[in-house]
Scaffold this motif. Structure first.
Motif, PDB file in Angstrom:
ATOM      1  N   CYS A 136       4.013   0.034   8.661  1.00 55.49           N
ATOM      2  CA  CYS A 136       3.459   0.901   7.613  1.00 55.49           C
ATOM      3  C   CYS A 136       2.295   1.696   8.185  1.00 55.49           C
ATOM      4  CB  CYS A 136       2.988   0.031   6.450  1.00 55.49           C
ATOM      5  SG  CYS A 136       1.953   0.931   5.265  1.00 55.49           S
ATOM      6  N   PRO A 137       2.235   2.994   7.907  1.00 52.67           N
ATOM      7  CA  PRO A 137       1.136   3.801   8.464  1.00 52.67           C
ATOM      8  C   PRO A 137      -0.232   3.399   7.908  1.00 52.67           C
ATOM      9  CG  PRO A 137       2.447   5.090   6.908  1.00 52.67           C
ATOM     10  CD  PRO A 137       3.172   3.793   7.113  1.00 52.67           C
ATOM     11  N   PHE A 138      -0.250   2.700   6.769  1.00 57.91           N
ATOM     12  CA  PHE A 138      -1.524   2.232   6.203  1.00 57.91           C
ATOM     13  C   PHE A 138      -1.824   0.792   6.619  1.00 57.91           C
ATOM     14  CE2 PHE A 138       0.354   5.044   2.824  1.00 57.91           C
ATOM     15  CZ  PHE A 138      -0.386   6.168   3.148  1.00 57.91           C
ATOM     16  N   THR A 146       0.838  -1.209   0.000  1.00 61.99           N
ATOM     17  CA  THR A 146       0.000   0.000   0.000  1.00 61.99           C
ATOM     18  C   THR A 146       0.872   1.258   0.000  1.00 61.99           C
ATOM     19  OG1 THR A 146      -1.543  -1.272   1.370  1.00 61.99           O
ATOM     20  CG2 THR A 146      -1.967   1.089   1.151  1.00 61.99           C
ATOM     21  N   GLY A 152      -0.043  -1.146   8.853  1.00 63.29           N
ATOM     22  CA  GLY A 152       0.291  -1.530  10.231  1.00 63.29           C
ATOM     23  C   GLY A 152       1.520  -2.413  10.259  1.00 63.29           C
ATOM     24  N   THR A 153       1.423  -3.484  11.010  1.00 61.00           N
ATOM     25  CA  THR A 153       2.551  -4.406  11.191  1.00 61.00           C
ATOM     26  C   THR A 153       3.031  -4.974   9.855  1.00 61.00           C
ATOM     27  OG1 THR A 153       1.524  -5.042  13.270  1.00 61.00           O
ATOM     28  CG2 THR A 153       3.277  -6.479  12.442  1.00 61.00           C
ATOM     29  N   PHE A 196       3.176  12.206   7.544  1.00 61.18           N
ATOM     30  CA  PHE A 196       2.036  11.710   8.317  1.00 61.18           C
ATOM     31  C   PHE A 196       2.061  12.167   9.763  1.00 61.18           C
ATOM     32  CE2 PHE A 196       2.704   8.557   4.955  1.00 61.18           C
ATOM     33  CZ  PHE A 196       1.496   8.704   4.312  1.00 61.18           C
ATOM     34  N   ALA A 197       3.145  12.756  10.198  1.00 60.55           N
ATOM     35  CA  ALA A 197       3.241  13.123  11.609  1.00 60.55           C
ATOM     36  C   ALA A 197       3.725  14.562  11.754  1.00 60.55           C
ATOM     37  CB  ALA A 197       4.194  12.161  12.328  1.00 60.55           C
ATOM     38  N   GLY A 203       8.879   5.956  11.580  1.00 62.26           N
ATOM     39  CA  GLY A 203       9.222   5.924  13.009  1.00 62.26           C
ATOM     40  C   GLY A 203       8.336   5.043  13.853  1.00 62.26           C
ATOM     41  N   MET A 204       8.054   3.848  13.376  1.00 66.51           N
ATOM     42  CA  MET A 204       7.190   2.912  14.108  1.00 66.51           C
ATOM     43  C   MET A 204       7.970   1.817  14.835  1.00 66.51           C
ATOM     44  SD  MET A 204       4.245   2.523  11.160  1.00 66.51           S
ATOM     45  CE  MET A 204       3.310   1.231  11.983  1.00 66.51           C
ATOM     46  N   GLN A 218       1.276   4.165  -2.972  1.00 64.54           N
ATOM     47  CA  GLN A 218       1.119   5.590  -2.677  1.00 64.54           C
ATOM     48  C   GLN A 218       2.352   6.387  -3.074  1.00 64.54           C
ATOM     49  OE1 GLN A 218      -1.401   7.479  -1.525  1.00 64.54           O
ATOM     50  NE2 GLN A 218      -2.620   5.629  -1.842  1.00 64.54           N
ATOM     51  N   THR A 266      10.524   9.686  15.228  1.00 62.98           N
ATOM     52  CA  THR A 266       9.137  10.160  15.285  1.00 62.98           C
ATOM     53  C   THR A 266       8.471   9.963  16.646  1.00 62.98           C
ATOM     54  OG1 THR A 266       9.101   9.288  13.031  1.00 62.98           O
ATOM     55  CG2 THR A 266       7.018  10.131  13.922  1.00 62.98           C
TER      56      THR A 266
END
Lengths: 306, 306
Positions: free
Chosen positions: A148-150, A107, A152-153, A242-243, A181-182, A111, A211
């Motif tokens: 991934c911000p869309f 995803t 997730g894991t 996104f942040a 930054g996850m 993008q 982040t």
């Protein structure tokens, strides 16, 4: 705590860092920073990218910048490329090392570059052939490797599978990037241990963002897992669309300071780096996230008040 | 990476955090934060200190604050005390746990409390007797355990010696404090491993500042070394008069977020903590150093742009 005796820093401020700044730096301004980095003995500098100037206007002068700095051959100069066109442009300019970025998250990749992850792996086949034919070192940055911000894991097995596929090609380095930054230290340690154990002699690197405040802890965890090459950004500039308000890449001078304090060699002159960061702040005209510039080094002594 | 299954957080924002703020919070404002912390299930709260109001006016209403909150007995409420007078005042108010602070660095202690480190150890003898007689739990915070802004390096052996001396008294906890943010993860790991190995069953804790960006990495290193109790400060407030512009204590919600992500239990409601931090920002009227409040949790999902 088992740490490497030395670590290599790939400075990405001129590329990843400046990419989200509203002010577009001139070649002269970038040269000022470049010279301060070079004088500080930074071994690798990602100086820009060959992407469409409409998409990333901050990088439109990357070719001109490279033309000016290429007289200096001591450090590794890296350009980001999004596709074959970018690689061809890099080759024309005489760039010897390129960094092809795509995302482990399908995803996110759709993008970011309008391709599926599998399509990007197809593109890579062409790029790898071209790079080999023209004696160019090809690095891979695998974005969203830790989340991934869309989506997730991101499953560790997915990263292992992509890595295996990547290693079919003639590439020189894989950088696992925590794009938004996850990542957390345990996750970093576990995945990097797995990767290092599976492919012992290959050159792996990590790219962390601060982040959510975990960047430095992630660096340390990756070193514990055997990683010895890190991207970082002067002043900690960069970030993630996104942040908003969140800090960016791990800050080069803060990373080098931590490594110095732990006795891990980088061969970089920290004082020079701090000067470079202060200059960058002056050029950008706003405060930067880096801490050591504000607090001074741990070795700083204060006079005892009388 | 061997991590504990759970960690205890001692929230010090109302004490160490507010101590350097120019705005002096009213009891009502402190109660607002206290209630949000309590609702988030924070297990320990250092709510204030019994020092001379002329020295720390921000803490002058600590007694009044305690009188208002003491109806709630679920969490541990801790007051800092600098001397016997402070301990007597805490006892009068009904405080059950006190934290006596002095510095491993002689020079820093002379500056801070006008006593040599040895004199403070003498004071401790009196305090310990008084605490025992009145059934009060006595904690020790050993400031500058990882470095002193005046003296520089603090020898690990010096910390071991002081610890041995401390353990002659009836004390419940020793918190090693990195008062001015000089500690690095390797140093933390080595010293905490040594301390934990020497005195296996004693309750040790760490108190880190993020002055040079190493706070979260130090937390992680300390957990790896077996430490499971940490001071932290809501929003990351606090700091150090020697480093203007530098960030303060490690930020509670960032620490809890990192621990949550790594599967280390704190039993704290992170969402509630984030609300508390946002309220604290509103009350203080300025931006706070914490990152997770700005970026959202790692688990936050973004809609895919169409």
């Amino acid at each position: 705590m088992r740490l490497a005796s030395s670590v290599t820093i790939n400075e990405v401020g001129l590329r990843d860092g400046l990419q989200l700044e509203s002010k577009i730096l001139s070649v002269e301004e970038k040269m000022t920073i470049y010279h301060l980095l070079k004088r500080s003995n930074v071994p690798e500098i990602e100086f820009g990218s060959f992407v469409h100037p409409r998409l990333v206007p901050q990088m439109a002068n990357s070719g001109e910048l490279f033309a000016q700095i290429q007289e200096n051959k001591e450090e590794k100069l890296v350009a980001l490329i999004p596709n074959l066109k970018g690689l061809e442009r890099a080759k024309e300019m005489g760039v010897r090392t390129v960094n092809f970025v795509f995302s482990a998250s399908n995803t996110h990749n759709l993008q970011n570059v309008r391709q599926s992850t599998q399509e990007s792996l197809g593109t890579l086949k062409t790029l790898a052939q071209y790079a080999t034919d023209h004696d160019i070192s090809l690095h891979i940055a695998l974005a969203t490797s830790f989340g991934c911000p869309f989506e997730g894991t991101i499953a560790p097995q997915h990263i292992m599978n992509i890595t295996e596929e990547l290693l079919q090609y003639e590439i020189k380095r894989i950088t696992y990037a925590d794009t938004t930054g996850m990542a957390n230290p345990k996750q970093v340690y576990d995945l990097m241990t797995q990767v290092s154990a599976e492919w012992k002699s290959f050159e792996f690197a990590c790219h962390f963002h601060n982040t959510r405040g975990m960047g430095m802890a992630n660096i340390n965890a990756a070193i514990e897992a055997g990683i010895t090459i890190f991207d970082s950004s002067l002043g900690g500039i960069g970030g993630c669309p996104f942040a908003p308000g969140a800090t960016g890449n791990v800050c080069t001078e803060d990373v080098v300071h931590m490594l110095d304090e732990m006795g891990v060699q980088t061969n970089i002159d920290l004082d020079g780096l701090i000067q470079a960061s202060m200059k960058l702040k002056e050029i950008l005209g706003h405060d930067l996230p880096g801490q050591v510039v504000k607090a001074g080094k741990s070795t700083r002594r204060y006079p005892v008040p009388s």
